[in-house]
Design a protein around this motif. Structure first.
Motif, PDB file in Angstrom:
ATOM      1  N   ASP A 223      -2.370  -7.533  -3.450  1.00  0.00           N
ATOM      2  CA  ASP A 223      -1.894  -6.621  -2.223  1.00  0.00           C
ATOM      3  C   ASP A 223      -0.689  -7.145  -1.447  1.00  0.00           C
TER       4      ASP A 223
ATOM      5  N   ASP B  44      -3.028  -2.713   9.179  1.00  0.00           N
ATOM      6  CA  ASP B  44      -3.839  -1.689   9.508  1.00  0.00           C
ATOM      7  C   ASP B  44      -3.015  -0.257   8.859  1.00  0.00           C
ATOM      8  N   ILE B  45      -1.875   0.027   9.112  1.00  0.00           N
ATOM      9  CA  ILE B  45      -1.070   1.015   8.775  1.00  0.00           C
ATOM     10  C   ILE B  45      -1.133   1.099   7.370  1.00  0.00           C
ATOM     11  N   ALA B  46      -0.739  -0.142   6.672  1.00  0.00           N
ATOM     12  CA  ALA B  46      -0.542  -0.153   5.197  1.00  0.00           C
ATOM     13  C   ALA B  46      -1.807  -0.317   4.386  1.00  0.00           C
ATOM     14  N   ASP B  47      -3.041  -0.380   5.279  1.00  0.00           N
ATOM     15  CA  ASP B  47      -4.328  -0.464   4.722  1.00  0.00           C
ATOM     16  C   ASP B  47      -4.222  -1.793   3.584  1.00  0.00           C
ATOM     17  N   LEU B  48      -3.873  -2.973   4.380  1.00  0.00           N
ATOM     18  CA  LEU B  48      -4.104  -4.189   3.313  1.00  0.00           C
ATOM     19  C   LEU B  48      -4.977  -5.144   4.118  1.00  0.00           C
ATOM     20  N   ASP B  49      -5.601  -6.054   3.493  1.00  0.00           N
ATOM     21  CA  ASP B  49      -6.482  -6.862   3.832  1.00  0.00           C
ATOM     22  C   ASP B  49      -5.700  -8.289   4.117  1.00  0.00           C
TER      23      ASP B  49
END
Length: 169
Positions: free
Chosen positions: A63, A34-39
Motif C-alpha cells: 500500500d 486516513d483519507i487514503a485509507d492506508l496503514d
C-alpha cells in the motif's frame, strides 16, 4: 545568534523549531493516510539540522508503495506538500525530509555506492567522471560520498538534466 541568548539556548530553540516542524508534518501525513485509507506509522527525528519524518508499515502489503510512486516521484510531491503545510503553520520555509517505506534510505545507500564507484574510476583514470542527471537530493548524497572519499565534485547543467561531475584530486 539573537542578542541575549547563549549558543546552547539558540541550539535548543532550533531543536524545538525542528521538532515542531516534525509534529506539524506528522499531523498532516496522519490525515493524508486516513483519507487514503492506508496503514502506516509515523516516525519523527531531527537529522543534520532538519526535521525528518518517515512513514513505515509493518504490514507486508504494498500500500505505501502508492505513496512512493515510480522512482520516488509521488514521494517528492508529498514532501513538497508536507513542507507547504509546515510553512502554512509556522510561516517559515521548511527543509523537512520525508521517507516512505524506507525508499529514501535505500536510495541513499545506492547513491553512496555510486559515488564510491565514481571516485574509484576517477582515481584510476585521473579523468573527471560525469554521472547521469539526478534530483537535488540524489546529487547531495553523491557529493557527500565523494567528499568523504577526499575528492571534489560539482553539479553542472540545468534542471532536470543537472548532474554530478566527480573531479580528480
Amino acid at each position: 545568534m539573537t542578542e541575549g541568548t547563549t549558543p546552547a539556548a539558540e541550539g535548543a530553540d532550533t531543536l524545538t523549531r525542528l521538532e515542531q516542524e516534525g509534529e506539524i508534518a506528522a499531523d498532516y501525513l496522519e490525515a493524508l493516510l486516513d483519507i487514503a485509507d492506508l496503514d502506516g506509522d509515523i516516525d519523527m527525528d531531527v537529522e543534520a539540522d532538519r526535521a525528518s519524518v518517515s512513514i513505515i508499515s509493518d504490514s507486508t502489503s504494498r500500500d505505501l508503495q502508492k505513496l512512493v510512486g515510480r522512482d520516488g516521484e509521488v514521494l517528492e510531491a508529498l514532501q513538497e506538500l508536507t513542507r507547504l503545510a509546515v510553512h502554512r503553520e509556522t510561516g517559515d520555509r521548511s527543509r523537512l525530509m520525508l521517507d516512505i517505506a524506507g525508499f529514501r534510505a535505500r536510495k541513499r545507500e545506492e547513491l553512496a555506492e555510486l559515488g564510491a564507484k565514481a571516485v574509484q574510476e576517477v582515481q584510476g583514470s585521473g579523468e573527471p567522471v560525469k554521472l547521469e542527471p539526478m534530483s537535488p537530493f540524489e546529487r547531495k548524497v553523491v557529493h557527500d560520498a565523494v567528499a568523504a572519499a577526499g575528492l571534489r565534485s560539482e553539479s553542472e547543467g540545468e534542471e532536470p538534466q543537472r548532474c554530478v561531475v566527480v573531479l580528480p584530486a
